[in-house]
Design a protein around this motif. Structure first.
Motif, PDB file in Angstrom:
ATOM      1  N   SER A   1      39.304  15.974  30.460  1.00  0.00           N
ATOM      2  CA  SER A   1      40.043  16.581  28.772  1.00  0.00           C
ATOM      3  C   SER A   1      38.633  17.256  28.149  1.00  0.00           C
ATOM      4  O   SER A   1      39.200  18.319  27.680  1.00  0.00           O
ATOM      5  CB  SER A   1      40.698  15.605  28.406  1.00  0.00           C
ATOM      6  OG  SER A   1      41.054  14.815  29.412  1.00  0.00           O
ATOM      7  N   LEU A   2      37.730  17.703  28.472  1.00  0.00           N
ATOM      8  CA  LEU A   2      36.514  17.351  27.876  1.00  0.00           C
ATOM      9  C   LEU A   2      36.196  19.042  28.164  1.00  0.00           C
ATOM     10  O   LEU A   2      36.845  19.564  29.568  1.00  0.00           O
ATOM     11  CB  LEU A   2      35.036  17.178  27.900  1.00  0.00           C
ATOM     12  CG  LEU A   2      35.154  15.403  27.142  1.00  0.00           C
ATOM     13  CD1 LEU A   2      34.085  14.931  27.844  1.00  0.00           C
ATOM     14  CD2 LEU A   2      35.649  15.373  25.536  1.00  0.00           C
TER      15      LEU A   2
ATOM     16  N   VAL B   1      26.026   5.452  25.815  1.00  0.00           N
ATOM     17  CA  VAL B   1      25.547   7.531  25.834  1.00  0.00           C
ATOM     18  C   VAL B   1      25.847   8.152  24.696  1.00  0.00           C
ATOM     19  O   VAL B   1      25.199   6.804  23.777  1.00  0.00           O
ATOM     20  CB  VAL B   1      27.208   7.585  25.478  1.00  0.00           C
ATOM     21  CG1 VAL B   1      27.767   6.977  24.720  1.00  0.00           C
ATOM     22  CG2 VAL B   1      27.543   9.186  25.469  1.00  0.00           C
ATOM     23  N   LYS B   2      24.913   8.949  24.654  1.00  0.00           N
ATOM     24  CA  LYS B   2      24.133   9.819  24.061  1.00  0.00           C
ATOM     25  C   LYS B   2      24.797  10.937  23.526  1.00  0.00           C
ATOM     26  O   LYS B   2      25.283  11.747  24.571  1.00  0.00           O
ATOM     27  CB  LYS B   2      22.350   9.989  24.570  1.00  0.00           C
ATOM     28  CG  LYS B   2      21.598  11.205  23.186  1.00  0.00           C
ATOM     29  CD  LYS B   2      20.420  10.844  23.892  1.00  0.00           C
ATOM     30  CE  LYS B   2      19.567  11.853  22.517  1.00  0.00           C
ATOM     31  NZ  LYS B   2      18.166  11.978  23.558  1.00  0.00           N
ATOM     32  N   LYS B   3      24.614  11.493  22.433  1.00  0.00           N
ATOM     33  CA  LYS B   3      25.613  12.751  21.864  1.00  0.00           C
ATOM     34  C   LYS B   3      24.071  13.751  21.557  1.00  0.00           C
ATOM     35  O   LYS B   3      23.490  13.182  20.527  1.00  0.00           O
ATOM     36  CB  LYS B   3      26.934  12.194  21.244  1.00  0.00           C
ATOM     37  CG  LYS B   3      27.459  13.792  20.480  1.00  0.00           C
ATOM     38  CD  LYS B   3      28.250  13.318  19.502  1.00  0.00           C
ATOM     39  CE  LYS B   3      27.575  12.466  18.584  1.00  0.00           C
ATOM     40  NZ  LYS B   3      27.937  12.112  16.566  1.00  0.00           N
TER      41      LYS B   3
ATOM     42  N   ASN C   1      27.567  19.255  21.904  1.00  0.00           N
ATOM     43  CA  ASN C   1      26.948  20.073  23.274  1.00  0.00           C
ATOM     44  C   ASN C   1      26.797  19.706  24.836  1.00  0.00           C
ATOM     45  O   ASN C   1      26.596  19.765  25.819  1.00  0.00           O
ATOM     46  CB  ASN C   1      25.173  20.869  23.277  1.00  0.00           C
ATOM     47  CG  ASN C   1      24.465  21.389  23.738  1.00  0.00           C
ATOM     48  OD1 ASN C   1      24.936  22.625  24.317  1.00  0.00           O
ATOM     49  ND2 ASN C   1      23.174  21.348  24.273  1.00  0.00           N
ATOM     50  N   GLN C   2      26.456  18.356  24.454  1.00  0.00           N
ATOM     51  CA  GLN C   2      25.769  17.949  25.691  1.00  0.00           C
ATOM     52  C   GLN C   2      25.979  16.269  25.569  1.00  0.00           C
ATOM     53  O   GLN C   2      26.330  15.713  24.512  1.00  0.00           O
ATOM     54  CB  GLN C   2      24.235  17.665  26.092  1.00  0.00           C
ATOM     55  CG  GLN C   2      24.311  16.580  27.417  1.00  0.00           C
ATOM     56  CD  GLN C   2      22.287  17.328  27.868  1.00  0.00           C
ATOM     57  OE1 GLN C   2      21.786  17.134  27.238  1.00  0.00           O
ATOM     58  NE2 GLN C   2      22.180  17.029  29.099  1.00  0.00           N
ATOM     59  N   LEU C   3      26.268  15.855  26.623  1.00  0.00           N
ATOM     60  CA  LEU C   3      27.145  14.116  27.034  1.00  0.00           C
ATOM     61  C   LEU C   3      25.853  13.057  28.168  1.00  0.00           C
ATOM     62  O   LEU C   3      26.784  13.357  29.002  1.00  0.00           O
ATOM     63  CB  LEU C   3      28.213  13.212  25.842  1.00  0.00           C
ATOM     64  CG  LEU C   3      29.118  14.180  25.351  1.00  0.00           C
ATOM     65  CD1 LEU C   3      31.148  13.306  25.582  1.00  0.00           C
ATOM     66  CD2 LEU C   3      28.767  13.034  24.166  1.00  0.00           C
TER      67      LEU C   3
ATOM     68  N   ALA D   1      32.877  10.485  22.150  1.00  0.00           N
ATOM     69  CA  ALA D   1      31.124  10.407  23.017  1.00  0.00           C
ATOM     70  C   ALA D   1      32.045   8.229  23.386  1.00  0.00           C
ATOM     71  O   ALA D   1      31.503   8.767  25.225  1.00  0.00           O
ATOM     72  CB  ALA D   1      29.540  10.370  22.415  1.00  0.00           C
ATOM     73  N   VAL D   2      31.869   7.834  22.603  1.00  0.00           N
ATOM     74  CA  VAL D   2      32.392   6.956  23.414  1.00  0.00           C
ATOM     75  C   VAL D   2      33.214   6.787  24.129  1.00  0.00           C
ATOM     76  O   VAL D   2      34.011   5.973  25.514  1.00  0.00           O
ATOM     77  CB  VAL D   2      32.711   5.665  21.972  1.00  0.00           C
ATOM     78  CG1 VAL D   2      33.237   4.290  22.186  1.00  0.00           C
ATOM     79  CG2 VAL D   2      31.177   5.344  21.056  1.00  0.00           C
ATOM     80  N   GLY D   3      34.753   7.332  23.705  1.00  0.00           N
ATOM     81  CA  GLY D   3      35.766   7.408  24.925  1.00  0.00           C
ATOM     82  C   GLY D   3      35.295   8.123  26.332  1.00  0.00           C
ATOM     83  O   GLY D   3      36.298   7.285  26.935  1.00  0.00           O
ATOM     84  N   LEU D   4      34.456   8.812  26.399  1.00  0.00           N
ATOM     85  CA  LEU D   4      34.164   8.874  27.769  1.00  0.00           C
ATOM     86  C   LEU D   4      33.224   7.900  28.064  1.00  0.00           C
ATOM     87  O   LEU D   4      33.941   7.643  28.920  1.00  0.00           O
ATOM     88  CB  LEU D   4      32.781  10.682  27.174  1.00  0.00           C
ATOM     89  CG  LEU D   4      32.336  10.807  28.578  1.00  0.00           C
ATOM     90  CD1 LEU D   4      32.800  11.069  29.526  1.00  0.00           C
ATOM     91  CD2 LEU D   4      31.157  11.451  29.026  1.00  0.00           C
ATOM     92  N   LEU D   5      32.823   7.362  27.484  1.00  0.00           N
ATOM     93  CA  LEU D   5      32.162   5.957  28.086  1.00  0.00           C
ATOM     94  C   LEU D   5      32.331   5.351  28.616  1.00  0.00           C
ATOM     95  O   LEU D   5      32.990   4.568  29.531  1.00  0.00           O
ATOM     96  CB  LEU D   5      30.643   5.500  27.438  1.00  0.00           C
ATOM     97  CG  LEU D   5      30.307   4.656  27.560  1.00  0.00           C
ATOM     98  CD1 LEU D   5      29.852   4.429  29.047  1.00  0.00           C
ATOM     99  CD2 LEU D   5      29.269   3.769  26.576  1.00  0.00           C
TER     100      LEU D   5
END
Length: 111
Positions: A97-98, A52-54, A64-66, A23-27
């Motif tokens: 990549s996700l 970001v919320k996971k 399931n969702q980010l 999640a932090v990687g995406l943000l």
């Protein structure tokens, strides 16, 4: 880097879980590519930050969702500049990549 499973999944929850790092990687990828694009285009971002919320799913346990929110404060961006940076963010390397089953919801907030 130390990681730990969350308490609800047999861990102690004392450090970040592996899914937290995703999640932090995406943000951070979104923030980074927006900054790079802004610099290349001589755009003044002002303050840029994000959250970001996971949201996890069970059976199987997985992300399931980010939900990502990017905040732009003190910027001088036109509607065209905003669209450019938003497009760059949602197409960052980590987002691409996700797995497609992970719902990525991205919000952009401007002051």
């Amino acid at each position: 880097m130390l990681t730990d499973a969350p308490v609800d999944n047999q861990g102690k929850g004392e450090t970040f879980s592996p899914t937290d790092t995703i999640a932090v990687g995406l943000l951070t990828c979104m923030l980074t590519v927006v900054g790079i694009k802004a610099k290349k285009n001589n755009l003044q971002l002002g303050e840029l930050r994000g959250e970001v919320k996971k949201i996890m799913a069970n059976n199987p346990r997985r992300i399931n969702q980010l939900v990502v929110t990017l905040y732009f404060k003190g910027h001088n961006l036109t509607a065209q500049n905003r669209a450019l940076l938003e497009r760059i963010a949602i197409h960052c390397p980590v987002a691409l990549s996700l797995h497609p089953d992970i719902n990525q919801q991205v919000k952009f907030c401007y002051d």
